[in-house]
Design a protein around this motif. Structure first.
Motif, PDB file in Angstrom:
ATOM      1  N   LYS A 140       0.850  -1.191   0.000  1.00  0.00           N
ATOM      2  CA  LYS A 140       0.000   0.000   0.000  1.00  0.00           C
ATOM      3  C   LYS A 140       0.881   1.235   0.000  1.00  0.00           C
ATOM      4  CE  LYS A 140      -3.880   2.299   2.284  1.00  0.00           C
ATOM      5  NZ  LYS A 140      -4.873   2.238   3.389  1.00  0.00           N
ATOM      6  N   PHE A 151      -2.066  -2.898  -3.838  1.00  0.00           N
ATOM      7  CA  PHE A 151      -2.273  -4.101  -4.635  1.00  0.00           C
ATOM      8  C   PHE A 151      -1.925  -5.322  -3.799  1.00  0.00           C
ATOM      9  CE2 PHE A 151       1.953  -2.429  -5.702  1.00  0.00           C
ATOM     10  CZ  PHE A 151       2.775  -3.507  -5.417  1.00  0.00           C
ATOM     11  N   ASP A 152      -2.528  -6.462  -4.176  1.00  0.00           N
ATOM     12  CA  ASP A 152      -2.318  -7.699  -3.431  1.00  0.00           C
ATOM     13  C   ASP A 152      -0.956  -8.318  -3.725  1.00  0.00           C
ATOM     14  OD1 ASP A 152      -4.712  -7.467  -2.172  1.00  0.00           O
ATOM     15  OD2 ASP A 152      -5.725  -9.068  -3.283  1.00  0.00           O
ATOM     16  N   ASN A 176      -5.112  -7.457  -8.401  1.00  0.00           N
ATOM     17  CA  ASN A 176      -6.004  -6.838  -7.420  1.00  0.00           C
ATOM     18  C   ASN A 176      -5.486  -5.475  -6.944  1.00  0.00           C
ATOM     19  OD1 ASN A 176      -7.694  -9.097  -7.551  1.00  0.00           O
ATOM     20  ND2 ASN A 176      -6.540 -10.161  -5.967  1.00  0.00           N
ATOM     21  N   ILE A 177      -5.510  -4.535  -7.883  1.00  0.00           N
ATOM     22  CA  ILE A 177      -5.058  -3.173  -7.596  1.00  0.00           C
ATOM     23  C   ILE A 177      -6.225  -2.358  -7.048  1.00  0.00           C
ATOM     24  CG2 ILE A 177      -4.022  -1.107  -8.598  1.00  0.00           C
ATOM     25  CD1 ILE A 177      -2.986  -2.953 -10.873  1.00  0.00           C
ATOM     26  N   ALA A 178      -5.996  -1.697  -5.921  1.00  0.00           N
ATOM     27  CA  ALA A 178      -7.022  -0.860  -5.298  1.00  0.00           C
ATOM     28  C   ALA A 178      -6.695   0.605  -5.568  1.00  0.00           C
ATOM     29  CB  ALA A 178      -7.081  -1.123  -3.799  1.00  0.00           C
ATOM     30  N   VAL A 184     -12.258   6.091  -7.018  1.00  0.00           N
ATOM     31  CA  VAL A 184     -13.350   5.115  -7.032  1.00  0.00           C
ATOM     32  C   VAL A 184     -14.696   5.812  -6.870  1.00  0.00           C
ATOM     33  CG1 VAL A 184     -14.367   3.167  -5.808  1.00  0.00           C
ATOM     34  CG2 VAL A 184     -11.899   3.225  -6.206  1.00  0.00           C
ATOM     35  N   HIS A 194     -14.435  -1.827  -7.832  1.00  0.00           N
ATOM     36  CA  HIS A 194     -13.488  -1.047  -7.034  1.00  0.00           C
ATOM     37  C   HIS A 194     -12.061  -1.576  -7.153  1.00  0.00           C
ATOM     38  CE1 HIS A 194     -16.848   0.520  -4.151  1.00  0.00           C
ATOM     39  NE2 HIS A 194     -17.031   0.847  -5.411  1.00  0.00           N
ATOM     40  N   ILE A 195     -11.897  -2.735  -7.769  1.00  0.00           N
ATOM     41  CA  ILE A 195     -10.583  -3.361  -7.890  1.00  0.00           C
ATOM     42  C   ILE A 195     -10.251  -3.600  -9.359  1.00  0.00           C
ATOM     43  CG2 ILE A 195      -9.211  -5.416  -7.362  1.00  0.00           C
ATOM     44  CD1 ILE A 195      -9.709  -3.708  -4.939  1.00  0.00           C
ATOM     45  N   GLU A 197      -8.530  -5.933 -11.730  1.00  0.00           N
ATOM     46  CA  GLU A 197      -8.164  -7.339 -11.529  1.00  0.00           C
ATOM     47  C   GLU A 197      -6.697  -7.642 -11.827  1.00  0.00           C
ATOM     48  OE1 GLU A 197     -12.269  -7.769 -13.568  1.00  0.00           O
ATOM     49  OE2 GLU A 197     -10.928  -6.124 -13.046  1.00  0.00           O
ATOM     50  N   TRP A 234     -10.102  -4.598 -16.091  1.00  0.00           N
ATOM     51  CA  TRP A 234     -10.820  -3.871 -15.038  1.00  0.00           C
ATOM     52  C   TRP A 234     -12.313  -3.994 -15.328  1.00  0.00           C
ATOM     53  CZ3 TRP A 234      -9.907   2.028 -13.728  1.00  0.00           C
ATOM     54  CH2 TRP A 234     -10.583   2.336 -12.537  1.00  0.00           C
TER      55      TRP A 234
END
Length: 332
Positions: A140, A151-152, A176-178, A184, A194-195, A197, A234
């Motif tokens: 983050k 992102f994850d 999984n990028i936020a 958003v 919201h993510i 992919e 996305w």
């Protein structure tokens, strides 16, 4: 039996001596490199090597790397680099959570579950790059300017392509990028999730010289970038690209990248949310993109080319300005 014991003791003494010599050279070499940098460029509170007898575990604490000319500073609580004593050409590096990137206009803090990298060199005097792989989890970024991004997982790699000289295969996958919550919220009227992919890149880079121990003198520069596949997924928005750019005689990019965008009507709201266009311009942009999509034969799919030619860059019929510089022809 006694002879065997002496052999074991002698081998142990030789190996231990090898470790102490190696660890001393690593520690003194890193300290000498830090001291040799221009004032204000690199600093650290301590440099230590542990791991006897089978590993060289280097820890550089409170490291700060700065570029005063650009006003950029990166600091980390520590950096750890590991290598097996019998295989020093393969090293693994790890960063803790809590890097701070200071830019001229903001400060960005990076937190993470883990950030690691593996570097394999060819065991020869040239120490040429074989493979570099970096991975990060649970990352983050938070800026004091008010934005966040996370992102994850992320996996990036660069591996030697032995079929061509000075060529390297590049890979990237971020899952999984936020995006920033403000962005958003600005896209709430769209059907985008919201993510994001995934972001995926598969490419080749051709350089002017090999990446090896002499790179500081040969200064490898980019000669060609071949994008086999690049994707952003996305929700209903699907972006893909492929093509090749090469450095022209003046060092500027030449070539073209074919872009394909499914769900392109979601682009104008994104451009507005990013502050790239004003809200009152969005309808005009959508109409222009619609005309391009119509020319491609499918109103739901936008197919357009990014072309670099004669020192300029255009996206379809839209001029974008000068082409990017790939190679510095001055040799500096």
């Amino acid at each position: 039996m006694r002879a065997l014991l002496w052999i074991v003791l002698a081998a142990t003494a030789i190996w231990t001596g090898y470790w102490w010599v190696g660890s001393s050279q690593i520690e003194s070499g890193v300290k000498a490199w830090i001291a040799a940098q221009p004032p204000g460029m690199v600093s650290a509170s301590s440099v230590e090597v542990h791991g006897i007898p089978n590993r060289f575990d280097l820890t550089v604490s409170d490291i700060v790397v700065s570029d005063p000319r650009r006003g950029v500073t990166v600091s980390s609580p520590f950096v750890q680099i590991y290598a097996m004593a019998w295989k020093p050409w393969h090293v693994i590096a790890a960063l803790p959570s809590g890097q701070v990137i200071t830019l001229p206009d903001q400060k960005v803090t990076v937190t993470s579950d883990s950030i690691r990298a593996s570097l394999q060199l060819h065991p020869s005097t040239a120490l040429a790059l074989n493979e570099l792989v970096g991975e990060a989890h649970g990352v983050k970024l938070g800026s004091d300017a008010g934005w966040t991004l996370g992102f994850d997982t992320a996996l990036a790699s660069a591996a030697e392509d032995a079929t061509r000289p000075n060529s390297y295969r590049l890979g990237l996958r971020v899952a999984n990028i936020a995006p920033d919550p403000v962005m958003v919220q600005a896209l709430a009227a769209t059907d985008l999730p919201h993510i994001v992919e995934a972001v995926v890149v598969d490419a080749h880079a051709v350089l002017t010289a090999a990446l090896n121990r002499n790179a500081a003198q040969t200064k490898p520069q980019l000669m060609a970038l071949e994008i086999a596949d690049a994707q952003i997924n996305w929700g209903a928005l699907r972006f893909s690209a492929k093509g090749t750019l090469t450095a022209g005689p003046d060092g500027l990019a030449e070539g073209e990248i074919a872009l394909r965008i499914e769900g392109w009507k979601r682009l104008p709201p994104i451009l507005v949310a990013l502050g790239l266009i004003k809200p009152d311009v969005a309808p005009t942009v959508e109409r222009m993109l619609g005309i391009v999509a119509q020319q491609g034969g499918d109103l739901e799919v936008l197919q357009i080319k990014l072309i670099c030619k004669d020192g300029g860059m255009v996206l379809g019929p839209l001029p974008l300005g000068p082409a990017p510089r790939m190679r510095n022809m001055s040799g500096a």
